[in-house]
Design a protein around this motif. Structure first.
Motif, PDB file in Angstrom:
ATOM      1  N   LYS A   1       4.173   1.376   7.468  1.00  0.00           N
ATOM      2  CA  LYS A   1       5.040   0.933   6.388  1.00  0.00           C
ATOM      3  C   LYS A   1       4.232   0.063   5.435  1.00  0.00           C
ATOM      4  O   LYS A   1       3.544  -0.868   5.866  1.00  0.00           O
ATOM      5  CB  LYS A   1       6.228   0.136   6.943  1.00  0.00           C
ATOM      6  CG  LYS A   1       7.215  -0.305   5.878  1.00  0.00           C
ATOM      7  CD  LYS A   1       8.390  -1.051   6.497  1.00  0.00           C
ATOM      8  CE  LYS A   1       9.364  -1.503   5.420  1.00  0.00           C
ATOM      9  NZ  LYS A   1      10.510  -2.247   5.994  1.00  0.00           N
TER      10      LYS A   1
ATOM     11  N   VAL B   1       8.869   2.884  -2.104  1.00  0.00           N
ATOM     12  CA  VAL B   1       7.710   1.987  -2.049  1.00  0.00           C
ATOM     13  C   VAL B   1       7.161   1.861  -3.466  1.00  0.00           C
ATOM     14  O   VAL B   1       6.901   2.879  -4.117  1.00  0.00           O
ATOM     15  CB  VAL B   1       6.610   2.544  -1.116  1.00  0.00           C
ATOM     16  CG1 VAL B   1       5.410   1.602  -1.093  1.00  0.00           C
ATOM     17  CG2 VAL B   1       7.154   2.754   0.278  1.00  0.00           C
TER      18      VAL B   1
ATOM     19  N   ASP C   1       4.059  -2.184   1.616  1.00  0.00           N
ATOM     20  CA  ASP C   1       4.842  -2.901   0.617  1.00  0.00           C
ATOM     21  C   ASP C   1       4.535  -2.424  -0.797  1.00  0.00           C
ATOM     22  O   ASP C   1       5.329  -2.641  -1.722  1.00  0.00           O
ATOM     23  CB  ASP C   1       4.577  -4.408   0.716  1.00  0.00           C
ATOM     24  CG  ASP C   1       5.041  -4.980   2.047  1.00  0.00           C
ATOM     25  OD1 ASP C   1       6.261  -5.119   2.220  1.00  0.00           O
ATOM     26  OD2 ASP C   1       4.190  -5.260   2.911  1.00  0.00           O
TER      27      ASP C   1
END
Length: 218
Positions: A46, A73, A48
């Motif tokens: 994942k 994202v 940011d």
């Protein structure tokens, strides 16, 4: 927890420069060098934010953007292309910003911070020894105590931090801090460097490079 950023750039030198700048402000940086590797990284981890070059092997940035968009994202396109069509196309695909190479490290960090703030992320912090620098608030502390810097001193400190261990000429400092239209004497750089050394106790960190300029040694 430090924010994690995926760098998708096929030029190792540019990728390493981006990673160095991100690490300086305590982001986690993951590097991949083609579109398929980026796709695998996005499936596995994942992130940011994604810094995405358009002209990458195997799967170009525009095509990759189609798979990133549903993940929500944020993406900053980074490319050598300067055509208005490419900028518009990238933004229409859902990119949050668009930078053209060559780019300035401080500008890239500022744009990353702006995008992350738009998504409700925390402000970045830059550190050296007992000094903490908060670029967005333009605030500096030494051993936890606020230090009053002039606007030019603060900008000069950011340039030194982003270009740590790199010798810059007085002319480069003038260009980055005072702007290309500044016609004053280069001695103003010396005056501001002297003040920074004194206020932040950086006498042993900001080195004078003979016949060139200055370097922040970290």
């Amino acid at each position: 927890m430090d924010k994690k950023i995926l760098i998708v750039e096929d030029d190792p030198n540019i990728s390493n420069i981006i990673k160095m700048n991100l690490t300086l402000v305590h982001y986690q940086a993951v590097q991949v060098y083609d579109g398929l590797a980026a796709l695998e990284a996005l499936e596995r981890e994942k992130f940011d934010l994604v810094i995405l070059d358009v002209m990458i092997p195997k799967l170009d940035g525009f095509t990759l953007m189609e798979t990133i968009r549903p993940r929500k994202v944020p993406v900053i396109f980074l490319t050598a292309k300067t055509a208005v069509f490419d900028k518009v196309h990238g933004l229409k695909l859902g990119a949050d910003d668009y930078m053209v190479k060559p780019f300035d490290g401080i500008e890239l960090l500022a744009r990353i911070e702006t995008v992350l703030r738009r998504y409700g992320k925390e402000e970045t912090e830059m550190r050296i020894d007992d000094i903490r620098v908060y670029p967005d608030k333009r605030f500096v502390t030494l051993q936890g105590e606020p230090v009053e810097l002039t606007p030019k001193e603060f900008d000069l400190l950011l340039v030194l931090l982003v270009n740590k261990n790199i010798a810059l000429s007085r002319e480069q400092f003038l260009d980055k801090v005072w702007g290309i239209d500044y016609y004053g004497d280069t001695r103003t750089v010396d005056v501001h460097i002297k003040s920074l050394r004194k206020k932040l106790k950086l006498q042993d960190r900001i080195k004078t490079v003979f016949k060139i300029g200055y370097r922040l040694e970290v």
